[in-house]
Design an enzyme around this catalytic site. Sequence first.
Site, short mmCIF file in Angstrom:
data_model
loop_
_atom_site.label_atom_id
_atom_site.label_comp_id
_atom_site.label_asym_id
_atom_site.label_seq_id
_atom_site.Cartn_x
_atom_site.Cartn_y
_atom_site.Cartn_z
N SER A 51 0.87 -1.17 0.00
CA SER A 51 0.00 0.00 0.00
C SER A 51 0.91 1.22 0.00
CB SER A 51 -0.92 -0.08 1.22
OG SER A 51 -1.80 0.99 1.26
N HIS A 83 -2.92 -1.19 -3.02
CA HIS A 83 -4.05 -0.28 -2.79
C HIS A 83 -3.82 0.98 -3.62
CE1 HIS A 83 -4.38 -2.22 1.44
NE2 HIS A 83 -4.82 -3.01 0.48
N ASP A 96 -4.25 -4.67 6.04
CA ASP A 96 -4.68 -5.61 5.00
C ASP A 96 -3.47 -6.44 4.58
OD1 ASP A 96 -6.26 -6.85 3.06
OD2 ASP A 96 -5.65 -5.41 1.53
#
Lengths: 277, 191
Positions: free
Chosen positions: B14, B41, B134
């Site tokens: 991310s 992401h 995540d």
Amino acid sequence: MFPETLPEIADSDLEQFFQIMLTQYGYDFRGYAPASLKRRLGTVLKRYGLADMRTLNQRLLTQPDYCERFINEITVSTTELFRDPSAWIALKTQALPLFLSMPQLRIWHAGASTGEEVLSMAILLTEMGLYDRAQLIATDIDKRSLNQAQKATYPLRNRALYEQNLKTVFPLSSLDKYAREEEGQLVFRQELLRNVLYLQHNLVSEGVFGLFEIVLCRNVLIYFTPELQDRVVMKLVDSLVPGGVLMIGTKESLFWCSAAKRLVAINESERLYRRRQ
Amino acid sequence: MKGREVFLWVVGGSAGSFTPVRNYLHQMPYRQEMAILLCLHRMRNPRISMIEALGRVPEWRVLEPDDKTFVEGGFVYVAPADYHLLVEKEGYLSLAVDEPVHFSRPSIDVLLQSVVQAQWPRAGAALLSGANRDGAYGMYLFHKAGYFTAVQDPADAEIATMPEAALALFEPKVRFPISQLVEVTLQALSL
């Protein structure tokens, strides 16, 4: 243990689930792509604090009322007004002009979910002066989603995104023309729905029920196995008049489907097709 | 090479991952027996696509897969914005628009879990810099399933939250500085 934990789902329990849904309720989940189906079943188990798949199966077997709520939980209702604006621009500029001189315009939204796509179409038709000639049929497997669609009421937090998407497709338009804020909700004008019919319909197990100039089925096929997708695409194409337009999700692909040879691309990257004459 | 014979290498990250991943892809030697699944992401409606931003990668074919794309070696599959990417047992990739996980769609956890569920024969994963958790649980599942796992050293990550979340759950096969991602990939492939 961890908040992310999703329960494991054994294949034998999944088989039993398929049987119950099919024999008790007529829902055929056997053709759903297993990876995401298992994920969503896991999410439902967690949400209801059910220990495992057997408990869910037991509940589905003994509590028919539970099924309707379950269908609402298990189906995916991610949608928004003018989702993928570039696809709507393609529909507006490359597909709808084909029907400008037609006396009637029959449109089927297969998998209409909570209704944002139908509203997008209603706005598109209104902006183009075609609404009065149009008859829209919105179907979904999930009754609760359809009820929500008929209310045409959405969380106010969606407003900025909807406005932005609308303005991408119609730069001079404004959401104020079509919706108002009411008690912290975004409420669309019922007038937009006057030519819309909402019907519960199961794309998997039920057949073709009419002929349409335009069929939209977006982000529904991604939940099916290749075999089921092939069958469903055939139904969608069978539902089109010759020259009729099919629109699917922008990441869905049907070049390998047997019905593909009955279609020609209007705009391949926006997944807009036309049935051959 | 095609389908389940292909070695799947998942790279998740991310905030702070994009530039290192771009550099990594440009250095990564071509391997026709492996596919790279990139799950980063990203903004929902970015001005340019991730594919453009990655630039031309030598030899590898880089694309955002459509739903039901059959897995092939020599490809880099980039999870499309606003879709979860999943691996199916039958050897193809599928997409889903289910709710975001950890506010993320695509979600690294969703992708990793699907590989485990599909009992893919050969796979490995690396988790990089990121500002949320995540991927941590998915990496743990990967580890438990016996797949190769590598987590970027938090001290080396631009944002340590994501690797730290994973390291709190299990000890991966390798902790690495980002400069060694190519070597780590080749190590995973050779096992």
